[in-house]
Scaffold this motif. Structure first.
Motif, PDB file in Angstrom:
ATOM      1  N   PRO A 159       0.684  -1.058   0.119  1.00  0.00           N
ATOM      2  CA  PRO A 159       0.123   0.017  -0.050  1.00  0.00           C
ATOM      3  C   PRO A 159       0.956   1.475  -0.119  1.00  0.00           C
ATOM      4  N   THR A 160       2.104   1.177   0.687  1.00  0.00           N
ATOM      5  CA  THR A 160       2.958   2.439   0.529  1.00  0.00           C
ATOM      6  C   THR A 160       3.839   2.361  -0.882  1.00  0.00           C
ATOM      7  N   SER A 161       4.168   3.448  -1.233  1.00  0.00           N
ATOM      8  CA  SER A 161       5.149   3.484  -2.064  1.00  0.00           C
ATOM      9  C   SER A 161       6.529   3.702  -1.871  1.00  0.00           C
ATOM     10  N   PRO A 162       7.276   3.465  -2.712  1.00  0.00           N
ATOM     11  CA  PRO A 162       9.051   3.526  -2.590  1.00  0.00           C
ATOM     12  C   PRO A 162       9.310   5.176  -2.876  1.00  0.00           C
ATOM     13  N   TRP A 163       8.553   5.650  -3.686  1.00  0.00           N
ATOM     14  CA  TRP A 163       8.759   7.137  -4.153  1.00  0.00           C
ATOM     15  C   TRP A 163       8.384   8.357  -3.089  1.00  0.00           C
ATOM     16  N   PRO A 164       9.076   9.182  -2.560  1.00  0.00           N
ATOM     17  CA  PRO A 164       9.046   9.851  -1.421  1.00  0.00           C
ATOM     18  C   PRO A 164       7.610  10.892  -1.583  1.00  0.00           C
ATOM     19  N   SER A 165       7.736  11.204  -2.860  1.00  0.00           N
ATOM     20  CA  SER A 165       6.670  12.404  -3.307  1.00  0.00           C
ATOM     21  C   SER A 165       5.365  11.764  -3.998  1.00  0.00           C
ATOM     22  N   PRO A 166       4.357  11.984  -3.524  1.00  0.00           N
ATOM     23  CA  PRO A 166       3.108  11.264  -4.507  1.00  0.00           C
ATOM     24  C   PRO A 166       2.974  12.092  -5.922  1.00  0.00           C
ATOM     25  N   LEU A 167       2.873  11.545  -6.989  1.00  0.00           N
ATOM     26  CA  LEU A 167       2.495  12.256  -8.140  1.00  0.00           C
ATOM     27  C   LEU A 167       1.271  11.761  -8.574  1.00  0.00           C
ATOM     28  N   PRO A 168       0.309  12.344  -8.302  1.00  0.00           N
ATOM     29  CA  PRO A 168      -1.290  11.898  -8.394  1.00  0.00           C
ATOM     30  C   PRO A 168      -1.656  11.519  -9.897  1.00  0.00           C
ATOM     31  N   LYS A 183      -5.061   0.151  -1.212  1.00  0.00           N
ATOM     32  CA  LYS A 183      -5.518  -1.465  -1.435  1.00  0.00           C
ATOM     33  C   LYS A 183      -5.153  -2.344  -0.493  1.00  0.00           C
ATOM     34  N   ASP A 184      -5.836  -3.173  -0.315  1.00  0.00           N
ATOM     35  CA  ASP A 184      -5.218  -4.298   0.635  1.00  0.00           C
ATOM     36  C   ASP A 184      -4.067  -4.971  -0.084  1.00  0.00           C
ATOM     37  N   PRO A 185      -2.951  -5.288   0.797  1.00  0.00           N
ATOM     38  CA  PRO A 185      -1.693  -5.702   0.133  1.00  0.00           C
ATOM     39  C   PRO A 185      -1.874  -7.045  -0.522  1.00  0.00           C
ATOM     40  N   GLU A 186      -2.738  -7.944  -0.161  1.00  0.00           N
ATOM     41  CA  GLU A 186      -2.968  -9.217  -0.720  1.00  0.00           C
ATOM     42  C   GLU A 186      -3.800  -8.900  -2.420  1.00  0.00           C
ATOM     43  N   ALA A 187      -4.560  -7.999  -2.370  1.00  0.00           N
ATOM     44  CA  ALA A 187      -5.122  -7.673  -3.730  1.00  0.00           C
ATOM     45  C   ALA A 187      -4.028  -6.919  -4.707  1.00  0.00           C
ATOM     46  N   LEU A 188      -2.959  -6.147  -4.030  1.00  0.00           N
ATOM     47  CA  LEU A 188      -2.045  -5.736  -4.698  1.00  0.00           C
ATOM     48  C   LEU A 188      -1.126  -6.768  -5.309  1.00  0.00           C
ATOM     49  N   LEU A 189      -1.069  -7.776  -4.655  1.00  0.00           N
ATOM     50  CA  LEU A 189      -0.149  -9.155  -4.999  1.00  0.00           C
ATOM     51  C   LEU A 189      -0.758  -9.845  -6.035  1.00  0.00           C
ATOM     52  N   LEU A 190      -2.270  -9.902  -5.764  1.00  0.00           N
ATOM     53  CA  LEU A 190      -2.955 -10.619  -7.024  1.00  0.00           C
ATOM     54  C   LEU A 190      -2.629  -9.908  -8.383  1.00  0.00           C
ATOM     55  N   VAL A 191      -2.938  -8.560  -8.312  1.00  0.00           N
ATOM     56  CA  VAL A 191      -2.685  -7.784  -9.595  1.00  0.00           C
ATOM     57  C   VAL A 191      -1.280  -8.051 -10.083  1.00  0.00           C
ATOM     58  N   THR A 205       9.244  -0.430   1.732  1.00  0.00           N
ATOM     59  CA  THR A 205      10.468  -0.731   2.082  1.00  0.00           C
ATOM     60  C   THR A 205      10.834  -2.294   1.693  1.00  0.00           C
ATOM     61  N   ALA A 206      12.242  -2.613   1.952  1.00  0.00           N
ATOM     62  CA  ALA A 206      12.575  -3.802   1.815  1.00  0.00           C
ATOM     63  C   ALA A 206      11.865  -4.834   2.937  1.00  0.00           C
ATOM     64  N   VAL A 207      11.697  -4.228   4.052  1.00  0.00           N
ATOM     65  CA  VAL A 207      10.962  -5.446   5.050  1.00  0.00           C
ATOM     66  C   VAL A 207       9.371  -5.575   4.720  1.00  0.00           C
ATOM     67  N   GLU A 208       8.826  -4.645   4.072  1.00  0.00           N
ATOM     68  CA  GLU A 208       7.476  -4.598   3.730  1.00  0.00           C
ATOM     69  C   GLU A 208       7.392  -5.714   2.480  1.00  0.00           C
ATOM     70  N   LEU A 209       8.522  -5.727   1.718  1.00  0.00           N
ATOM     71  CA  LEU A 209       8.593  -6.821   0.699  1.00  0.00           C
ATOM     72  C   LEU A 209       8.977  -8.027   1.151  1.00  0.00           C
ATOM     73  N   LEU A 210       9.728  -8.170   2.078  1.00  0.00           N
ATOM     74  CA  LEU A 210      10.108  -9.511   2.975  1.00  0.00           C
ATOM     75  C   LEU A 210       8.803 -10.027   3.294  1.00  0.00           C
ATOM     76  N   ASP A 211       8.066  -9.163   3.966  1.00  0.00           N
ATOM     77  CA  ASP A 211       6.605  -9.738   4.362  1.00  0.00           C
ATOM     78  C   ASP A 211       5.800 -10.157   3.029  1.00  0.00           C
ATOM     79  N   VAL A 212       5.860  -9.471   2.003  1.00  0.00           N
ATOM     80  CA  VAL A 212       5.021 -10.003   0.980  1.00  0.00           C
ATOM     81  C   VAL A 212       5.375 -11.221   0.317  1.00  0.00           C
ATOM     82  N   PHE A 213       6.754 -11.640   0.461  1.00  0.00           N
ATOM     83  CA  PHE A 213       7.167 -12.928  -0.140  1.00  0.00           C
ATOM     84  C   PHE A 213       7.011 -13.999   0.923  1.00  0.00           C
ATOM     85  N   SER A 214       7.036 -13.864   2.032  1.00  0.00           N
ATOM     86  CA  SER A 214       6.656 -14.708   3.106  1.00  0.00           C
ATOM     87  C   SER A 214       5.305 -15.154   3.132  1.00  0.00           C
TER      88      SER A 214
END
Length: 533
Positions: A159-168, A183-191, A205-214
């Motif tokens: 749900p969070t972006s690696p880019w510090p400034s939003p570009l709507p 969006k829900d993280p699971e829904a993002l992964l499905l996409v 962040t990298a720790v969030e991506l670690l959680d995604v793969f786990s």
């Protein structure tokens, strides 16, 4: 100038037209010609804005002293709680440093930090540094990997972006940014799983991506069935078969099996992320490049990454807000009132602690983040982030810093057959009241892949490595003043629960700086309850 204004008006007209069309037609339902037009216009606008920011960066890094003086003046003028006189003398650098002594909330009890000495938060520094990091980072990424930013080439799986400034608008059209909670993280992964042609994978962040793969390994079959059944979108039975085959082969190299064209992983760098990056490189994201557009400290951008091709992140310290000073790192002088340096005074090869001025309470705050100067960009230092001073263990007056402990732990894990370190946390025994009449010691919680149980011999290897790394620790162990470090293996998801607890704090910035030394008993007990060996 007139021609430039006309071109800008044309681009804005196209921008508005595409935006209106995009509101009527969903992103997935766009005809190819409209998607191509929107992408081209968005990229032209973004490239023009990036070129403008590049010129500003060139000017500011050449006139670094003048730019830092402007940043200091801005801090003083916008302070809600002025603590030094305003006027011509107030903006003098020496006067400013003398009237505002350095504060170090990271070494005070955490409860006191929240009440009396708040660190800078993310909404304070969401200005030009964040915009430069985003625009220049996107252009640099496109130059290093020309195909990754093509339509459909990148997806954010958190749900969070690696880019510090939003570009709507550009972010919506190009699918580069996702606002928090979109969006829900699971829904993002499905996409993402439905898109085999991905070339870049993004996560906050990298720790969030670690959680995604786990999580993917735990819920892989469930997600695969959803894709086969058409939830969301049309049924994709063939893609579901590909996913099953990829998941059967284990975690090592999984990302490239799921997305064969994948080239780079984009995450935002911050304190405590290096371990997650190492785990991702060794397992799921093996063979992929990593890129962070910026380094964030206390929720604000303090470093810009203009070099995606560098395997280890290099960051330019920009001279604008926040106002940055550099405190030299010299053995035995960290508790003394050493003078700070400005950016132009940084020396190659030296290590410095970052000092940021909080313009809300007007405090010069030592962040604890230590950088090493590895080069220069015009007159500004280019640095590599090394470690954090506040992540220190001490039960008998010894100092076991983050860098020393991480290296010792890595050496110990290398001696555990088949083990890969995913995460770790440390607690001084007094926090958990676990000494039970014995000598004070370190309690260490580790999450591993490839090893389900820890033998006593394996646990002892960490203490041996710590003794080899620190002669003083070794002498304390020899005298019995400090007991052996106790190592506990926690189950999958333990550190994900810890991160959720940290993120639930109202004052928590994004990205959170992952602690390696826990000071709160309830956080340490959270890990203690999940010990499996």
């Amino acid at each position: 100038m007139l021609l430039l204004m006309l071109l800008l008006l044309v681009l804005l007209l196209l921008l508005s037209t595409c935006a209106l069309l995009g509101q009527q037609i969903s992103l997935e339902a766009r005809p190819p010609w409209l998607a191509s037009l929107q992408h081209q216009v968005a990229w032209r606008v973004l490239s023009w804005a990036a070129a403008w920011q590049q010129r500003r960066l060139e000017q500011s890094t050449l006139r670094v002293d003048e730019r830092q003086q402007q940043a200091l003046t801005w801090c003083l003028q916008t302070a809600r709680e002025p603590r030094c006189s305003k006027g011509s003398a107030a903006t003098d650098m020496n006067t400013f440093q003398n009237q505002l002594p350095l504060t170090n909330p990271s070494q005070a009890p955490e409860e006191e930090n929240e009440a009396h000495l708040p660190r800078p938060t993310s909404n304070q520094y969401s200005g030009e540094a964040s915009l430069q990091a985003t625009l220049l980072g996107l252009v640099a990424l496109n130059k290093a990997y020309p195909e990754v930013l093509a339509p459909g080439g990148t997806i954010c799986v958190t749900p969070t972006s690696p880019w510090p400034s939003p570009l709507p608008w550009p972010g919506h059209v190009l699918d580069w940014a996702r606002p928090p909670g979109a969006k829900d993280p699971e829904a993002l992964l499905l996409v993402a799983l439905r898109s085999p042609g991905l070339r870049a994978l993004q996560a906050g962040t990298a720790v969030e991506l670690l959680d995604v793969f786990s999580g993917l390994e735990v819920k892989g079959e469930e997600l695969t069935e959803a894709i086969a059944a058409g939830n969301p979108g049309a049924p994709l039975p063939r893609r579901a078969t590909e996913l099953r085959e990829a998941l059967k082969q284990g975690s090592r190299g999984l990302a490239l099996r799921l997305w064969p064209k994948l080239q780079v992983v984009v995450t935002l760098d911050a304190g405590g992320q290096a371990e997650a990056v190492a785990a991702l490189r060794a397992l799921w994201c093996q063979g992929l490049a990593f890129f962070s557009p910026a380094y964030s400290a206390s929720g604000g951008v303090v470093g810009l990454n203009l070099w995606p091709e560098q395997p280890q992140g290099l960051y330019l310290l920009p001279p604008g807000a926040p106002f940055i000073e550099l405190l030299p790192i010299e053995e035995g002088t960290q508790e003394k009132a050493a003078p700070t340096f400005l950016l132009a005074e940084a020396q190659r090869g030296k290590e410095y602690e970052l000092v940021l001025t909080d313009h809300i309470s007007l405090t010069r705050c030592r962040l604890g983040d230590v950088v090493q100067v590895v080069g220069a960009y015009n007159k500004c230092p280019v640095v590599r982030f090394m470690y954090r001073l506040d992540q220190t263990l001490s039960v008998r007056g010894e100092i076991t810093g983050e860098k020393m402990f991480s290296e010792a732990l890595a050496q110990a894990v290398a001696q555990w057959p088949g083990a890969k370190l995913l995460d770790h946390g440390c607690v001084e025994s007094s926090i958990l009241d676990s000494s039970e009449g014995s000598a004070p010691h370190y309690e260490v919680f580790v999450e591993l892949r490839g090893l389900r149980n820890l033998s006593e011999g394996n646990r002892d290897k960490l203490d041996h490595c710590l003794q080899e790394a620190s002669p003083y620790y070794k002498s304390l162990r020899f005298r019995g003043s400090v007991g052996p470090a106790r190592v506990h293996l926690v189950g999958s998801g333990a550190f994900q629960a810890l991160r959720a607890a940290l993120a639930s704090c109202p004052s928590s910035p994004f990205p959170p700086s992952m602690p390696r030394v826990l000071r709160h008993r309830h956080l340490a007990q959270l890990l203690q309850r999940r010990v499996v060996s």
